[in-house]
Write a protein that holds these residues in place. Structure first.
Motif, short mmCIF file in Angstrom:
data_model
loop_
_atom_site.label_atom_id
_atom_site.label_comp_id
_atom_site.label_asym_id
_atom_site.label_seq_id
_atom_site.Cartn_x
_atom_site.Cartn_y
_atom_site.Cartn_z
N ARG A 76 7.55 8.84 1.73
CA ARG A 76 8.72 9.30 2.48
C ARG A 76 9.95 8.50 2.03
O ARG A 76 9.91 7.27 2.03
N ASN A 77 10.98 9.25 1.62
CA ASN A 77 12.22 8.63 1.15
C ASN A 77 11.96 7.62 0.02
O ASN A 77 12.55 6.54 -0.03
N GLY A 78 11.03 7.96 -0.83
CA GLY A 78 10.72 7.10 -1.99
C GLY A 78 9.89 5.89 -1.62
O GLY A 78 9.74 4.98 -2.45
N LYS A 79 9.33 5.83 -0.42
CA LYS A 79 8.52 4.69 -0.01
C LYS A 79 7.11 5.15 0.38
O LYS A 79 6.91 6.30 0.81
N LEU A 80 6.16 4.25 0.24
CA LEU A 80 4.79 4.54 0.67
C LEU A 80 4.66 4.23 2.15
O LEU A 80 4.96 3.11 2.59
N LEU A 81 4.22 5.23 2.93
CA LEU A 81 4.04 5.06 4.36
C LEU A 81 2.55 5.17 4.68
O LEU A 81 1.91 6.17 4.36
N VAL A 82 2.01 4.12 5.30
CA VAL A 82 0.59 4.07 5.63
C VAL A 82 0.43 3.96 7.14
O VAL A 82 1.11 3.15 7.78
N GLY A 83 -0.46 4.79 7.71
CA GLY A 83 -0.77 4.72 9.14
C GLY A 83 -2.26 4.54 9.33
O GLY A 83 -3.05 5.42 8.98
N SER A 84 -2.66 3.39 9.88
CA SER A 84 -4.09 3.08 10.09
C SER A 84 -4.35 2.89 11.58
O SER A 84 -3.63 2.16 12.25
N ALA A 85 -5.39 3.55 12.09
CA ALA A 85 -5.78 3.44 13.49
C ALA A 85 -6.99 2.53 13.62
O ALA A 85 -7.91 2.57 12.80
N GLY A 121 5.46 3.45 -5.42
CA GLY A 121 4.59 3.16 -6.55
C GLY A 121 3.50 2.14 -6.25
O GLY A 121 2.66 1.88 -7.11
N VAL A 122 3.51 1.55 -5.05
CA VAL A 122 2.47 0.57 -4.71
C VAL A 122 1.14 1.29 -4.50
O VAL A 122 1.09 2.39 -3.94
N ASP A 123 0.08 0.67 -4.96
CA ASP A 123 -1.25 1.27 -4.83
C ASP A 123 -1.60 1.45 -3.35
O ASP A 123 -1.30 0.60 -2.50
N ALA A 124 -2.28 2.56 -3.02
CA ALA A 124 -2.63 2.86 -1.63
C ALA A 124 -3.58 1.81 -1.05
O ALA A 124 -3.56 1.55 0.16
N GLU A 125 -4.43 1.19 -1.88
CA GLU A 125 -5.33 0.16 -1.38
C GLU A 125 -4.54 -1.07 -0.91
O GLU A 125 -4.90 -1.71 0.08
N ILE A 126 -3.46 -1.37 -1.62
CA ILE A 126 -2.61 -2.47 -1.17
C ILE A 126 -1.94 -2.10 0.15
O ILE A 126 -1.77 -2.94 1.04
N GLY A 127 -1.57 -0.83 0.29
CA GLY A 127 -0.97 -0.38 1.53
C GLY A 127 -1.93 -0.54 2.70
O GLY A 127 -1.54 -0.99 3.79
N PHE A 128 -3.20 -0.20 2.51
CA PHE A 128 -4.18 -0.36 3.58
C PHE A 128 -4.40 -1.84 3.90
O PHE A 128 -4.51 -2.24 5.07
N ALA A 129 -4.45 -2.67 2.85
CA ALA A 129 -4.62 -4.10 3.06
C ALA A 129 -3.43 -4.67 3.84
O ALA A 129 -3.62 -5.52 4.73
N TYR A 130 -2.24 -4.20 3.55
CA TYR A 130 -1.04 -4.68 4.27
C TYR A 130 -1.12 -4.29 5.75
O TYR A 130 -0.82 -5.10 6.63
N ALA A 131 -1.55 -3.06 6.04
CA ALA A 131 -1.69 -2.62 7.43
C ALA A 131 -2.74 -3.46 8.16
O ALA A 131 -2.55 -3.85 9.32
N THR A 132 -3.83 -3.79 7.48
CA THR A 132 -4.89 -4.59 8.10
C THR A 132 -4.42 -6.01 8.37
O THR A 132 -4.70 -6.60 9.42
N CYS A 133 -3.68 -6.58 7.42
CA CYS A 133 -3.15 -7.93 7.63
C CYS A 133 -2.13 -7.97 8.75
O CYS A 133 -2.09 -8.93 9.54
N ALA A 134 -1.31 -6.92 8.85
CA ALA A 134 -0.34 -6.85 9.94
C ALA A 134 -1.06 -6.79 11.29
O ALA A 134 -0.65 -7.43 12.27
N LEU A 135 -2.16 -6.03 11.34
CA LEU A 135 -2.93 -5.96 12.57
C LEU A 135 -3.56 -7.31 12.90
O LEU A 135 -3.57 -7.72 14.07
#
Length: 258
Positions: free
Chosen positions: A218-227, A182-196
């Protein structure tokens, strides 16, 4: 100098003749008096030329034939000089050498600096304009979140950075981020960028250019993959991660840089 001036004025006389011929009809093909047919070209046109003697201020009357191309010059002493454009004399009359031009410039003391405005700003090149237009389209590394979206610690589960080109080093990587359902996809992208940004800081890498981002559930979770591609110098890109700056923004927003 007298010969050069005469050559230049002879050219001017022919130009006047051509203009006089062109003026006989307008662009519509009708005469200036409104008649259906254009006026016939004149048989000859008249012009004034500087004399050929030492006194270059004296003017001679010249008649230019529009049919034969001959120039009839009435000299100051009353004699008439006939010159054909196809003759060696005619060709010589219209030949102005580089030395003649330099002599004319030196004698007339020409100063063309006033033709250019001194305070005219430098015009931008096409490349400079293209770079400015590109910069106007760039976006921050972290997206602007919509009003009302809240960021909670429990939204972020885990993130990792993997090299997509291990034989050439870490110049191309993918960040995989897992977030709560249920987390917004923009937050998911921001999380991937911060992890990088956290990973790049630990490895001494200054910049990352965003390539693409995919998201799925996937399995009830938001999965984001950023290159991203990584570099020590700032690359061109619509969305560029600057490591130190991004880390400060991640901390201000409360997004972990795992």
């Amino acid at each position: 100098m007298a010969r050069l001036a005469r050559q230049i004025w002879t050219r001017g006389a022919l130009l006047l003749g051509a203009l006089a011929f062109a003026a006989c009809a307008d662009k519509t093909g009708h005469g200036r008096d409104g008649s259906e047919r254009p006026r016939a070209k004149p048989a000859e046109v008249t012009a004034l030329l500087p004399g050929g003697g030492a006194d270059v201020e004296s003017l001679s009357r010249a008649q230019i034939s529009t049919g034969s191309g001959e120039i009839l010059i009435l000299e100051p002493d009353g004699s008439v000089t006939t010159m054909s454009l196809d003759s060696p004399e005619g060709r010589d009359a219209f030949m102005v050498t580089q030395a003649d031009l330099e002599a004319l410039n030196a004698n007339l003391d020409l100063d063309l600096s006033a033709l250019v405005a001194p305070d005219m700003p430098r015009r931008k090149t096409a490349q400079e304009r293209a770079l400015e237009e590109f910069a106007a389209r760039t976006q921050p590394a972290l997206p602007a979140l919509r009003p009302g979206i809240e960021i909670k610690d429990e939204d972020f589960i885990a993130a990792r950075v993997d090299s997509l080109n291990p034989e050439r080093g870490n110049d191309l990587v993918e960040v995989t981020a897992n977030l709560r359902e249920g987390v917004d996809a923009e937050i998911g992208f921001a999380y991937a960028t911060c992890a990088l940004a956290g990973w790049a800081d630990r490895n001494g890498i200054a910049f990352g250019r965003h390539i693409r981002t995919l998201s799925a559930t996937r399995n009830g979770k938001l999965l984001v993959g950023s290159a991203f591609t990584l570099s020590g110098d700032r690359p061109l890109g619509l969305r560029v991660m600057e490591t130190k700056e991004t880390l400060r923004e991640c901390e201000a927003r409360g997004i972990p840089a795992a």
